[in-house]
Design an enzyme around this catalytic site. Structure first.
Site, PDB file in Angstrom:
ATOM      1  N   GLU B  67       0.827  -1.219   0.000  1.00  0.00           N
ATOM      2  CA  GLU B  67       0.000   0.000   0.000  1.00  0.00           C
ATOM      3  C   GLU B  67       0.854   1.258   0.000  1.00  0.00           C
ATOM      4  O   GLU B  67       0.545   2.229  -0.689  1.00  0.00           O
ATOM      5  CB  GLU B  67      -0.962  -0.003   1.196  1.00  0.00           C
ATOM      6  N   HIS B 136     -11.787  -5.450   7.483  1.00  0.00           N
ATOM      7  CA  HIS B 136     -12.258  -5.059   6.153  1.00  0.00           C
ATOM      8  C   HIS B 136     -13.364  -4.005   6.211  1.00  0.00           C
ATOM      9  O   HIS B 136     -13.805  -3.536   5.177  1.00  0.00           O
ATOM     10  CB  HIS B 136     -12.819  -6.274   5.402  1.00  0.00           C
TER      11      HIS B 136
END
Lengths: 354, 333
Positions: B67, B136
């Site tokens: 990321e 999530h």
């Protein structure tokens, strides 16, 4: 593993030629120009430490001892290439075309210090360790995607190799064959923490093996070795042959910053010994003396020239107009948002400025 | 807003997102997408489905799972001429890239006095309610509204998603584009062909009303509309519902005009209460409309807890009953 990564030299500490073939490609005039740039960087660095002591600039990050690593690498680049410095790399940024005045302004807490001359691609120094490596791959990737042969070179220290961004950047560079030179200055200490506490490996170069990347270890105090190794890596990157990790082994004589006391974590006598042995300027002087192209008169002449240049830049820094509030508000977004605009108005209403 | 001459098509929000990227990839060669599993696989939510085939691997770039690498490289690419769209697979996985946003993407313009800029869009699905695995389902929009130098956009339907995403890609500054994953396929709206934009910073009045202004965004828009439908039938009250769509900068005019009309306000969001964007909405109302208020401003939010595993997520999310109770409290104050 360290045997696989011998420290490459072209001239040794005594100024003796170690690699005559490599030296053939570098004219004596060029060696003299390296010497000049290193002397200039050293004199500027010493001056900056004094300016900090006098309160004319803020906390300063000295690089004395690392001139060869920074200058030998920066001169290997060409116009249109990109460099991504840290806060200790102003010998490199100066060499690559930053103005001395703006470098001084940087240490005076002015944003102009991050603005290079038009057409010179120097990013503002990366402050969070290793974060700038990913910008270097991104910018060089952009060059490659646009079909140009320009490359990027990114500076970072030994401590930076412990950060995730170092590994993410090497991985991106390797996976996408990005023309970036990862130029590590291993000066042995990340502030106070020595290399052996930072990593178990004896070299930084070997970390490139994990990314199937060309990697080498050079004497970072031998400006000729630095120049030759960087130039070869740059040529390969331009030819789309991928990135390189270079470990330039060097030493900072001083503390981490003017706010740091190096004697707390290491014996500063070592710095004094190194001034007489591994110093980057001294070995070039010794080499040039063997070529009969260095003498005290020449040194005196160029010292005067450099002193003038530094004094002029300091005068420009001191005469520079006061900071403008617009620098605070007008560059956060392309156009200030309404919240910022309201804050400007309220600030001015109370402060009564403008 | 849509001229009759333009063809429209009913789309889900995920189709609106994809359609926006398709339009911009077609229009501008410097638009590229970077992310995990976005190439051949078309993205875990299929946002980029078909784009790899159409535009090739040099523009629809499958990256390593990295990321910080995705955002950091996007900064370098953007500073050197590209318009990267960085897809973070779930907002809950953005934290390794947080430093790149906080110390670089958002402040490179100011640090360099405009010499280097970062026109990057970071897209990320977010929010709870789909029984996803742990981490999530985070709703951390206020981590980004608190970052000077980035705009924060949250569409809740296909029409808004397309117009706002095109505006975000065109924007000269970084934009955090949060996609409530519960909205991806739960509703369809008419979406015009071709390029159109919705201004960043403009809220959308979904329903006019007189008794209270209800501000919300993301997946809570659907829940709020549903809760209000029942409430209005049962309690004979009229609610104005506003989808903020942009969380920074907030739409000061629309928010204040609505509160000045109704005299009451409720804010609904699924993020934790403390430090939530609701607090900025309350500040804005305080600054602009204090004397118009006839009741304390109500908030219905997630708890100051991590978003739980899915067996408890319905307890965590604001329920219809809580939304209704808050509105009734304000109206009957």
């Amino acid at each position: 593993m360290i045997e696989d990564f011998p420290m490459q030299q072209i001239i040794n500490e005594d100024g003796e030629i170690v690699d005559a073939d490599a030296l053939n490609d570098i004219s004596t005039e060029k060696v003299k120009s390296f010497y000049y740039k290193m002397l200039c960087a050293r004199m500027l660095d010493k001056k900056c430490v004094n300016l900090q002591r006098q309160g004319k600039i803020g906390t300063y990050v000295p690089y004395e001892g690392q001139e060869a690593a920074q200058i030998g690498s920066a001169v290997a680049l060409e116009e249109g290439d990109w460099i991504f410095p840290t806060y200790r790399d102003h010998a490199a940024t100066l060499t690559f075309g930053h103005s001395m005045r703006n470098l001084l302004l940087n240490w005076r807490g002015r944003p102009e210090g991050n603005v290079p001359p038009e057409g010179v691609n120097i990013f503002p120094p990366g402050i969070p360790i290793a974060s700038q490596l990913l910008h270097a791959t991104g910018a060089a990737w952009a060059e490659k995607k646009h079909g140009s042969d320009r490359v990027s070179l990114v500076y970072f220290g030994d401590g930076a190799t412990s950060e995730g961004d170092f590994h993410e950047a090497l991985n991106f560079g390797s996976v996408f064959n990005i023309p970036t030179i990862f130029f590590n200055q291993n000066n042995g200490y990340a502030i106070s923490v020595p290399m052996e506490r930072q990593m178990k490996t004896k070299t930084i170069a070997q970390k490139g093996l994990a990314y199937d990347m060309d990697c080498l270890r050079i004497d970072g105090n031998d400006v000729l070795a630095v120049f030759a190794a960087t130039k070869a890596s740059v040529d390969r990157a331009r030819a789309n042959q991928g990135p390189t990790l270079i470990e330039a082994v060097t030493w900072r004589y001083g503390a981490h910053t003017t706010a740091d006391d190096a004697s707390k974590y290491r014996d500063q006598n070592e710095s004094e010994t190194r001034r007489e042995t591994t110093d980057p300027l001294l070995r070039v002087q010794r080499y040039l003396q063997t070529q009969n192209t260095w003498n005290e008169d020449w040194l005196k002449t160029i010292e005067e020239e450099i002193t003038d240049e530094i004094e002029t830049a300091i005068a420009e820094m001191e005469a520079y107009p006061e900071p403008d509030l617009r620098q605070l508000f007008d560059y956060v977004y392309d156009r200030p948002t309404w919240t910022i605009q309201e804050q400007v108005n309220q600030h001015l209403a109370v402060q009564g400025e403008e | 807003m849509v001229s009759p001459a333009v063809n429209t098509k009913k789309m889900t929000m995920i189709e609106g997102v994809r359609n926006a990227m398709d339009e911009m990839l077609k229009e501008n060669e410097d638009v590229i997408i970077l992310g995990e599993d976005i190439g051949v696989n078309g993205g875990v939510f299929r946002a980029t489905e078909g784009l790899h085939e159409k535009y090739g691997e040099d523009r629809i770039i499958d990256t390593p799972i990295s990321e910080s690498g995705i955002i950091g490289n996007s900064i370098g690419l953007a500073a050197n001429g590209f318009r990267p769209i960085a897809e973070i697979q779930f907002l809950g996985f953005i934290y390794p890239g947080f430093n790149q946003l906080m110390t670089h993407a958002t402040r490179l313009r100011q640090r360099s006095l405009g010499r280097f800029t970062v026109p990057v869009v970071v897209r990320a699905p977010y929010g709870a309610g789909v029984k996803a695995p742990e981490i999530h389902s985070d709703s951390v929009e206020s981590l980004f509204t608190h970052m000077p130098g980035i705009k924060v956009v949250v569409p809740s339907n296909a029409y808004d998603a397309k117009g706002l995403l095109i505006a975000s890609i065109d924007d000269p500054d970084p934009v955090m584009f949060l996609e409530p994953l519960r909205c991806y396929r739960s509703n369809r709206t008419e979406v015009p062909d071709g390029k159109y934009t919705i201004d960043i910073g403009r809220a959308s009045v979904l329903k006019q009303g007189d008794d209270i202004s209800v501000f919300t965004w993301g997946a809570m828009v659907m829940d709020t509309m549903k809760a209000i439908e029942t409430l209005e039938e049962e309690q004979n009250m009229s609610c104005e519902v506003i989808d903020l769509r942009t969380l920074y900068p907030l739409d000061k005019e629309t928010i204040s005009a609505s509160v000045q009309k109704t005299g009451r306000a409720a804010i609904i969001h699924e993020a934790p209460a403390t430090g939530g964007v609701s607090n900025d909405v309350i500040s804005l109302i305080n600054d602009t409309s204090f004397l118009y208020l006839r009741a304390p401003i109500q908030r219905v939010t997630g708890f100051d807890t991590p978003v739980p595993v899915y067996s408890l997520e319905q307890e965590y999310l604001p329920s219809a009953a809580k939304i209704q109770a808050a509105i009734v409290n304000a109206v009957n104050f």
